[in-house]
Design an enzyme around this catalytic site. Structure first.
Site, PDB file in Angstrom:
ATOM      1  N   GLU A   3       1.071   7.190   6.399  1.00 51.59           N
ATOM      2  CA  GLU A   3       2.134   6.987   5.422  1.00 51.59           C
ATOM      3  C   GLU A   3       3.482   7.514   5.929  1.00 51.59           C
ATOM      4  O   GLU A   3       4.160   8.297   5.249  1.00 51.59           O
ATOM      5  CB  GLU A   3       1.757   7.619   4.081  1.00 51.59           C
ATOM      6  CG  GLU A   3       0.518   6.981   3.470  1.00 51.59           C
ATOM      7  CD  GLU A   3       0.264   7.410   2.032  1.00 51.59           C
ATOM      8  OE1 GLU A   3       0.909   8.381   1.578  1.00 51.59           O
ATOM      9  OE2 GLU A   3      -0.567   6.768   1.368  1.00 51.59           O
ATOM     10  N   GLU A 123      -6.705   2.904   2.686  1.00 53.12           N
ATOM     11  CA  GLU A 123      -6.785   3.799   1.523  1.00 53.12           C
ATOM     12  C   GLU A 123      -6.587   2.973   0.266  1.00 53.12           C
ATOM     13  O   GLU A 123      -5.655   2.170   0.193  1.00 53.12           O
ATOM     14  CB  GLU A 123      -5.685   4.872   1.538  1.00 53.12           C
ATOM     15  CG  GLU A 123      -5.940   6.097   2.367  1.00 53.12           C
ATOM     16  CD  GLU A 123      -4.875   7.163   2.115  1.00 53.12           C
ATOM     17  OE1 GLU A 123      -4.442   7.318   0.945  1.00 53.12           O
ATOM     18  OE2 GLU A 123      -4.463   7.817   3.075  1.00 53.12           O
TER      19      GLU A 123
END
Length: 221
Positions: A3, A123
């Protein structure tokens, strides 16, 4: 890398340069493992999908772009995450499911048409803190993602797999967040995950499987 963001440069050049430097370095010392970025999957301001697929305007301001970042030569497969209940402050469950389906299809399409690379949804989770939460909603959320991936994989498309955030075993509750589950505590969830794993494996031939996955997938055959 997971991320990554650079909100001081929404155009994305700073993050792109860093990703190129880091992926090149890692590849120089390890040529035996696959590399990915761990992107959330947002589209940057120069990508037309920032207006049609991103959850909101803010998602284009993090300095990342799914297609541009994933297209680096040392990145082996693209990655995206799925957290609609964190990305939207107020959204009905049915609207959330529609968004998830569109989000998954969009990124798989990018893998097919532009990147020519597999796409893994590395995810995703559905929070148990949502108002009026029921575990059946999480099952449907998972199934929506699984079905889109399988529809791509069975056609040899870019949809390559997924990782649920996050699985636990009993006794690990202190490490949990609002996404964690113990899969076998809910039979429908466990069956859903098992069936998805086995039908993906079947595309490559169940007879090629080894160990516990082979035993699991062949037990009902």
């Amino acid at each position: 890398m997971n991320e990554p963001r650079c909100m001081t440069d929404p155009a994305g050049d700073t993050l792109q340069d860093w990703l190129e430097e880091m992926s090149t370095f890692v590849r120089s010392i390890d040529k035996k493992h696959l590399l990915t970025v761990g992107l959330e999957g947002f589209y940057g301001p120069k990508n037309p999908k920032s207006l049609t697929v991103n959850p909101a305007d803010w998602a284009a301001l993090y300095g990342s772009d799914f297609v541009r970042n994933s297209n680096l030569p040392n990145i082996d497969f693209a990655s995206a995450h799925i957290y609609p209940d964190h990305w939207f402050h107020e959204i009905e469950f049915e609207e959330s499911v529609k968004f998830v389906s569109k989000w998954v299809r969009s990124h798989i399409d990018d893998g097919d048409r532009e990147l020519k690379k597999p796409v893994v949804f590395t995810e995703f989770g559905y929070s148990n803190q949502n108002p009026n939460f029921h575990p059946s909603q999480r099952d449907r959320f998972f199934k929506t993602i699984f079905d889109e991936i399988y529809a791509s994989a069975r056609k040899n498309g870019a949809g390559a797999g997924s990782f649920v955030w996050q699985f636990f075993v009993g006794g690990m509750e202190e490490y949990n967040d609002d996404f964690g589950i113990v899969p076998w505590q809910r039979s429908s969830t466990y069956q859903l995950i098992t069936e998805h794993s086995c039908r993906l494996a079947a595309l490559r031939g169940l007879n090629q499987l080894k160990g516990s996955l082979r035993e699991l997938c062949l037990q009902d055959k």
